[in-house]
Design a protein around this motif. Structure first.
Motif, PDB file in Angstrom:
ATOM      1  N   ILE A 118     -31.923  20.388   8.108  1.00 18.42           N
ATOM      2  CA  ILE A 118     -31.451  19.263   8.903  1.00 18.42           C
ATOM      3  C   ILE A 118     -32.442  18.095   8.847  1.00 18.42           C
ATOM      4  O   ILE A 118     -32.053  16.929   8.940  1.00 18.42           O
ATOM      5  CB  ILE A 118     -31.152  19.704  10.352  1.00 18.42           C
TER       6      ILE A 118
ATOM      7  N   VAL B 190     -23.177  21.483  13.128  1.00 21.08           N
ATOM      8  CA  VAL B 190     -23.975  22.282  12.196  1.00 21.08           C
ATOM      9  C   VAL B 190     -23.129  23.379  11.578  1.00 21.08           C
ATOM     10  O   VAL B 190     -23.182  23.617  10.361  1.00 21.08           O
ATOM     11  CB  VAL B 190     -25.207  22.870  12.909  1.00 21.08           C
TER      12      VAL B 190
ATOM     13  N   MET C  21     -24.668  13.645  11.436  1.00 19.93           N
ATOM     14  CA  MET C  21     -23.984  14.887  11.079  1.00 19.93           C
ATOM     15  C   MET C  21     -22.474  14.704  11.108  1.00 19.93           C
ATOM     16  O   MET C  21     -21.755  15.244  10.246  1.00 19.93           O
ATOM     17  CB  MET C  21     -24.399  16.010  12.028  1.00 19.93           C
TER      18      MET C  21
END
Length: 573
Positions: free
Chosen positions: A168, A88, A224
């Motif tokens: 997200i 992240v 991700m």
């Protein structure tokens, strides 16, 4: 003992055997020149433990010299760690225009569990779930943590959570990954055990909605990793282990700015990764280092298994995870440990026929057959209480009538609003579908015997039944709705034993609300930041599970997301 553990198994709270605490208050490796055994003998001989003694992990190794470095890689930001918090942080930095390098000791993206707390989101809105009101709830959690943490970190999470979790969710949706909200306990707002429904879970196939959504973090972690490398151009290097931070131009230096980290690859070659704006440490916990656990989480040492090899690709697992690499590197460059006790995350004793994230809310006894608590508590808190029992074990006894009288039964790893039927609960008891080691018999006495409890335990059962009939618990004052009798005609009868299991340590080096790492004078070490389990001062004591997925949602998603934006905007120097 290697391997993954799904979250349903984690919820069981099965304890792992491990070596005990060092006897007599002696500290293993407390002397820099002593072997652990020598340290124990020396401490026993002198019956003292000098305040200036240092643990082995606090002592920096010799600096890695420039002559050993085969390559230097420069970028704006270096992220160390390939779990959710590192991914992240890298994504947020790169989306906002920074050049990013991510290195990780793991072979690929790492995830554990799957609950991601978000105080509100588009998914919650679609499901008709209200926004959490922080006014009284955060004050309750303030009390639960004894005020011994930094509230600014919590409110920063609250104020930025909706934006971060929607961000997200959108990334997931573009990759065909769906999001739902997990089922939680049925406590009402105002109850000290109230748990707002806000745990976001990712899944791909609808079949996962029936008991598997809590294990879906791997879906978003994999996406991700792809997203930052393919779409954002992050230089991602797996199987690269951070070894020493560079501060003031010196490996393991203790003055000036941290602007690089020296790391080793699988061949042992050293590369210096320079971060001109920031080095973000996201290397996980320290629960696989016995000395660190002895020092900071002694209450959980006996639940950890230090005999297994370190596995940087480990998923959810009981008994200890990472060796504290990042914590040690930060200590070596002058960072200071948080002032409050480190938080530990314990497994929750939770059966089919109990609410998710709660204790067994029926009758629990110790190994002498005596009741010891108000069983109507969140599982993390119940585990902390069970840790004080002989053998750290509690025993649950109940009848088949509990399935009908105690519902509706929310289902762990199911979406919010989904429940087990009475028939499903009984079937899971009868088949021990979740592997809890449930015993079954036609009489209460037989269950007591199968659990290895003294025959006098039946007196405790009868005392409990008297209070159930009266509707008043005069021993521990459990509310009347949780007083379900275990009478002679309420069979067949069931029982199970539970010992808390240890999942992770949380926190470490002092961290301010901007995620800057602090020194002993509480001054930021320029250029050095924490993310994920590395963030200090966020918790104290025991992880209560009153906010499902708080650690993922706050320290692994929201706060690293904000950090990336702030670094790009030049707000942090």
């Amino acid at each position: 003992m290697k391997g993954n553990l799904n979250r349903r198994s984690f919820v069981k709270g099965a304890a792992l055997g491990a070596a005990g605490l060092v006897a007599g208050g002696a500290l293993s490796a407390c002397s820099p020149a002593a072997k652990p055994d020598d340290a124990v003998q020396d401490a026993a001989a002198t019956a003292t433990n000098s305040a200036d003694q240092r643990w082995g992990f606090e002592i920096a190794p010799d600096p890695i010299g420039d002559d050993l470095i085969s390559e230097t890689v420069e970028s704006d930001v270096v992220v160390v760690g390939g779990g959710m918090s590192g991914l992240v942080a890298a994504a947020s930095c790169a989306e906002n225009g920074l050049q990013v390098t991510l290195i990780s000791a793991s072979k690929g993206p790492v995830s554990r569990g799957g609950s991601n707390n978000g105080v509100y989101s588009k998914v919650m809105e679609e499901m008709g779930i209200p926004r959490m009101d922080p006014t009284w709830f955060y004050r309750k959690e303030y009390v639960a943590n004894g005020g011994n943490f930094k509230p600014a970190l919590w409110y920063k999470f609250y104020n930025n959570s909706e934006e971060a979790i929607n961000w997200i969710i959108d990334i997931a949706a573009k990759a065909g990954i769906k999001t739902t909200i997990e089922s939680g306990p049925e406590y009402k707002e105002g109850d000290p055990m109230f748990t707002p429904p806000a745990a976001h879970a990712f899944y791909v196939d609808d079949s996962e909605l029936k008991g598997s959504i809590g294990n879906g973090e791997g879906h978003i972690a994999t996406e991700m990793a792809r997203y930052i490398a393919d779409d954002l151009g992050v230089d991602v290097r797996w199987s690269v282990k951070g070894e020493q931070l560079v501060r003031g131009g010196i490996a393991n230096g203790t003055e000036g700015r941290v602007d690089a980290i020296i790391a080793s690859d699988g061949d042992g070659a050293y590369t210096k990764y320079v971060g001109t704006k920031a080095v973000i440490m996201a290397t996980g916990d320290f629960s696989h280092d016995r000395d660190m656990m002895e020092r900071y989480c002694p209450q959980a040492v006996e639940l950890c298994d230090f005999t297994t090899e370190i596995n940087y690709d480990q998923g959810i697992w009981m008994g200890g995870l990472m060796p504290g690499d990042g914590h040690k590197m930060e200590l070596w460059v002058g960072a200071a440990w948080q002032k409050e006790p480190n938080n530990i995350m314990l497994g929750r004793p939770n059966l089919p026929g109990d609410q998710p994230y709660t204790s067994h809310t029926g009758l629990m006894v110790d190994n002498a057959g005596q009741r010891f608590m108000n069983e109507d508590a969140l599982g993390g808190l119940a585990c902390a209480t069970i840790m004080h029992l002989p053998e750290k074990t509690a025993y649950c006894i109940w009848g088949a009538n509990r399935a009908e009288a105690g519902g509706p039964w929310g289902a762990i790893n199911y979406p919010h609003g989904e429940y087990f039927t009475t028939e499903e609960v009984i079937e899971r008891w009868d088949t021990d579908a979740d592997g809890f080691g449930i015993v079954k018999a036609d009489t209460r006495e037989e269950v007591i015997a199968q659990l290895g409890l003294p025959a006098s335990t039946i007196d405790t059962v009868e005392r409990y039944n008297e209070m159930c009939e009266a509707g008043v618990d005069t021993d521990f004052y459990k509310t009347a709705d949780k007083l379900i009798p275990i009478g002679e005609g309420d069979g067949p009868f069931y029982g199970a034993s539970f010992s808390p299991g240890f999942l992770t340590s949380l926190g470490g080096l002092r961290t301010d609300s901007d995620l800057r790492v602090l020194d002993e004078n509480d001054k930021p070490i320029e250029g050095l930041f924490n993310a994920g389990c590395m963030i200090g001062n966020f918790y104290s004591g025991t992880y209560t599970f009153a906010m499902e997925g708080m650690n993922y949602g706050a320290t692994c998603i929201t706060l690293p997301y904000v950090l990336g934006k702030d670094l790009a905007a030049g707000k942090l120097g």
